[in-house]
Design a protein around this motif. Sequence first.
Motif, PDB file in Angstrom:
ATOM      1  N   LEU A   1      21.289 -42.673   3.836  1.00 20.16           N
ATOM      2  CA  LEU A   1      21.317 -42.731   2.384  1.00 20.16           C
ATOM      3  C   LEU A   1      20.574 -41.514   1.840  1.00 20.16           C
ATOM      4  O   LEU A   1      19.467 -41.212   2.296  1.00 20.16           O
ATOM      5  N   VAL A   2      21.188 -40.812   0.891  1.00 16.69           N
ATOM      6  CA  VAL A   2      20.574 -39.598   0.351  1.00 16.69           C
ATOM      7  C   VAL A   2      20.540 -39.666  -1.171  1.00 16.69           C
ATOM      8  O   VAL A   2      21.337 -40.346  -1.802  1.00 16.69           O
ATOM      9  N   GLU A   3      19.592 -38.926  -1.745  1.00 18.36           N
ATOM     10  CA  GLU A   3      19.463 -38.787  -3.180  1.00 18.36           C
ATOM     11  C   GLU A   3      19.616 -37.325  -3.560  1.00 18.36           C
ATOM     12  O   GLU A   3      19.229 -36.435  -2.800  1.00 18.36           O
ATOM     13  N   SER A   4      20.196 -37.089  -4.717  1.00 19.59           N
ATOM     14  CA  SER A   4      20.313 -35.727  -5.238  1.00 19.59           C
ATOM     15  C   SER A   4      19.429 -35.567  -6.460  1.00 19.59           C
ATOM     16  O   SER A   4      19.295 -36.482  -7.284  1.00 19.59           O
ATOM     17  N   THR A   5      18.818 -34.395  -6.578  1.00 18.53           N
ATOM     18  CA  THR A   5      17.974 -34.062  -7.712  1.00 18.53           C
ATOM     19  C   THR A   5      18.175 -32.594  -8.042  1.00 18.53           C
ATOM     20  O   THR A   5      19.168 -31.994  -7.635  1.00 18.53           O
ATOM     21  N   TYR A   6      17.244 -32.021  -8.788  1.00 20.38           N
ATOM     22  CA  TYR A   6      17.360 -30.633  -9.193  1.00 20.38           C
ATOM     23  C   TYR A   6      16.178 -29.821  -8.687  1.00 20.38           C
ATOM     24  O   TYR A   6      15.035 -30.298  -8.675  1.00 20.38           O
ATOM     25  N   LEU A   7      16.455 -28.599  -8.273  1.00 18.42           N
ATOM     26  CA  LEU A   7      15.422 -27.610  -7.980  1.00 18.42           C
ATOM     27  C   LEU A   7      15.415 -26.639  -9.148  1.00 18.42           C
ATOM     28  O   LEU A   7      16.445 -26.026  -9.455  1.00 18.42           O
ATOM     29  N   VAL A   8      14.264 -26.512  -9.823  1.00 17.46           N
ATOM     30  CA  VAL A   8      14.184 -25.618 -10.978  1.00 17.46           C
ATOM     31  C   VAL A   8      13.527 -24.314 -10.566  1.00 17.46           C
ATOM     32  O   VAL A   8      12.649 -24.273  -9.691  1.00 17.46           O
ATOM     33  N   ALA A   9      13.973 -23.232 -11.171  1.00 18.18           N
ATOM     34  CA  ALA A   9      13.522 -21.887 -10.819  1.00 18.18           C
ATOM     35  C   ALA A   9      12.079 -21.659 -11.246  1.00 18.18           C
ATOM     36  O   ALA A   9      11.577 -22.311 -12.179  1.00 18.18           O
ATOM     37  N   PRO A  10      11.391 -20.744 -10.583  1.00 20.01           N
ATOM     38  CA  PRO A  10      10.046 -20.369 -11.020  1.00 20.01           C
ATOM     39  C   PRO A  10      10.060 -19.928 -12.489  1.00 20.01           C
ATOM     40  O   PRO A  10      10.948 -19.193 -12.924  1.00 20.01           O
ATOM     41  N   GLY A  11       9.098 -20.412 -13.242  1.00 19.48           N
ATOM     42  CA  GLY A  11       9.015 -20.056 -14.660  1.00 19.48           C
ATOM     43  C   GLY A  11       9.767 -20.980 -15.582  1.00 19.48           C
ATOM     44  O   GLY A  11       9.547 -20.947 -16.797  1.00 19.48           O
ATOM     45  N   CYS A  12      10.666 -21.796 -15.034  1.00 21.21           N
ATOM     46  CA  CYS A  12      11.391 -22.758 -15.866  1.00 21.21           C
ATOM     47  C   CYS A  12      10.424 -23.843 -16.322  1.00 21.21           C
ATOM     48  O   CYS A  12       9.657 -24.389 -15.524  1.00 21.21           O
TER      49      CYS A  12
ATOM     50  N   LEU B   1      17.219 -29.392  -0.751  1.00 20.69           N
ATOM     51  CA  LEU B   1      16.412 -28.677  -1.734  1.00 20.69           C
ATOM     52  C   LEU B   1      14.974 -28.490  -1.259  1.00 20.69           C
ATOM     53  O   LEU B   1      14.335 -27.483  -1.587  1.00 20.69           O
ATOM     54  N   ALA B   2      14.464 -29.441  -0.486  1.00 20.62           N
ATOM     55  CA  ALA B   2      13.100 -29.302   0.023  1.00 20.62           C
ATOM     56  C   ALA B   2      12.959 -28.067   0.896  1.00 20.62           C
ATOM     57  O   ALA B   2      11.942 -27.357   0.859  1.00 20.62           O
ATOM     58  N   VAL B   3      13.983 -27.779   1.690  1.00 21.80           N
ATOM     59  CA  VAL B   3      13.966 -26.582   2.542  1.00 21.80           C
ATOM     60  C   VAL B   3      14.110 -25.327   1.687  1.00 21.80           C
ATOM     61  O   VAL B   3      13.404 -24.330   1.885  1.00 21.80           O
ATOM     62  N   LEU B   4      15.012 -25.355   0.713  1.00 19.99           N
ATOM     63  CA  LEU B   4      15.224 -24.189  -0.132  1.00 19.99           C
ATOM     64  C   LEU B   4      14.000 -23.885  -0.986  1.00 19.99           C
ATOM     65  O   LEU B   4      13.691 -22.710  -1.247  1.00 19.99           O
ATOM     66  N   ALA B   5      13.281 -24.921  -1.414  1.00 21.41           N
ATOM     67  CA  ALA B   5      12.088 -24.713  -2.240  1.00 21.41           C
ATOM     68  C   ALA B   5      11.040 -23.885  -1.503  1.00 21.41           C
ATOM     69  O   ALA B   5      10.309 -23.091  -2.115  1.00 21.41           O
ATOM     70  N   GLU B   6      10.968 -24.062  -0.189  1.00 24.38           N
ATOM     71  CA  GLU B   6      10.007 -23.291   0.602  1.00 24.38           C
ATOM     72  C   GLU B   6      10.356 -21.813   0.628  1.00 24.38           C
ATOM     73  O   GLU B   6       9.489 -20.964   0.868  1.00 24.38           O
ATOM     74  N   LYS B   7      11.624 -21.490   0.390  1.00 26.93           N
ATOM     75  CA  LYS B   7      12.073 -20.094   0.395  1.00 26.93           C
ATOM     76  C   LYS B   7      11.956 -19.435  -0.975  1.00 26.93           C
ATOM     77  O   LYS B   7      12.220 -18.230  -1.109  1.00 26.93           O
ATOM     78  N   LEU B   8      11.598 -20.212  -1.992  1.00 28.13           N
ATOM     79  CA  LEU B   8      11.492 -19.678  -3.351  1.00 28.13           C
ATOM     80  C   LEU B   8      10.173 -20.135  -3.966  1.00 28.13           C
ATOM     81  O   LEU B   8      10.113 -21.145  -4.672  1.00 28.13           O
ATOM     82  N   PRO B   9       9.094 -19.409  -3.695  1.00 30.29           N
ATOM     83  CA  PRO B   9       7.773 -19.796  -4.227  1.00 30.29           C
ATOM     84  C   PRO B   9       7.803 -19.954  -5.745  1.00 30.29           C
ATOM     85  O   PRO B   9       8.406 -19.137  -6.451  1.00 30.29           O
ATOM     86  N   GLY B  10       7.181 -21.021  -6.216  1.00 34.17           N
ATOM     87  CA  GLY B  10       7.145 -21.293  -7.644  1.00 34.17           C
ATOM     88  C   GLY B  10       8.235 -22.221  -8.123  1.00 34.17           C
ATOM     89  O   GLY B  10       8.167 -22.715  -9.257  1.00 34.17           O
ATOM     90  N   SER B  11       9.241 -22.449  -7.275  1.00 26.91           N
ATOM     91  CA  SER B  11      10.285 -23.404  -7.654  1.00 26.91           C
ATOM     92  C   SER B  11       9.753 -24.825  -7.466  1.00 26.91           C
ATOM     93  O   SER B  11       8.805 -25.051  -6.721  1.00 26.91           O
ATOM     94  N   ARG B  12      10.388 -25.795  -8.134  1.00 24.13           N
ATOM     95  CA  ARG B  12       9.923 -27.183  -8.070  1.00 24.13           C
ATOM     96  C   ARG B  12      11.112 -28.138  -8.001  1.00 24.13           C
ATOM     97  O   ARG B  12      12.102 -27.945  -8.709  1.00 24.13           O
TER      98      ARG B  12
END
Length: 252
Positions: A107-118, A182-193
Amino acid sequence: MMTFNSVPDAELRELAPSGILRVAIALSPAPSPFFATADPTSGAPRGVTVTLGSELAAALGLPLAFVQYPNSGEITDRADNGEWDVTFMPADAERAKRVDFSPPYVLVESTYLVAPGCRVQTMEEIDRTGLRIVAIDNTATARSAARTVKHAALVYAATVDEAFAQLRSRQVEAMALSRDALAVLAEKLPGSRMLEGRFHAAGVAGAVPKGRPNALTLVTAFIETAKASGRVQRALDAAGLKHAVVAPSAQA
């Protein structure tokens, strides 16, 4: 290793008409219960769907071939073309018009990764005029985002790589995808949440092209055995997917 003893030849032919089990997978820079990644050294695919496909072929005593696509929408669109025999992907009602699904294995959930500064901090703030969100075209997540987003601009990318590039370059302010990826991608983009909460929840399941009931029975038996034996959990752990939850037994 799981084994299925004495499977009739007719059932095996229905699942794998060519005699080779062709498993459709989608590649991404970030692993998920659905997306596979490429080994940085060999380039070979790896991940949950690769593990499940390999074990299904071994259990049935069939040779194995992976057929690669950029996303689940492409896999679904090729279901009628005889290009693949089995896949593992998020289930939704639109996709069920094209393929038949086993019970889910996770079972998976989808959410949003927001860019640094957003400045967006919550799920309630994401849907506002002037904000741009990218989703992967022709996927269950994209369809769910389209149903829930009324004011923000929703744009589409063909692959996770393309969508993440848009987020990184600030062409968009947010990216819609499963929490695990998104958890993996967030580690590649500092400041994203990653935003708390979810806008979509789905089961990821085995799937076969329409009109193959015996093939679906074999895949369903495999999925249920893999859940009960702990094999699905081990595959999730090996991929580092901390947020994924193994689906309960269909007989529970």
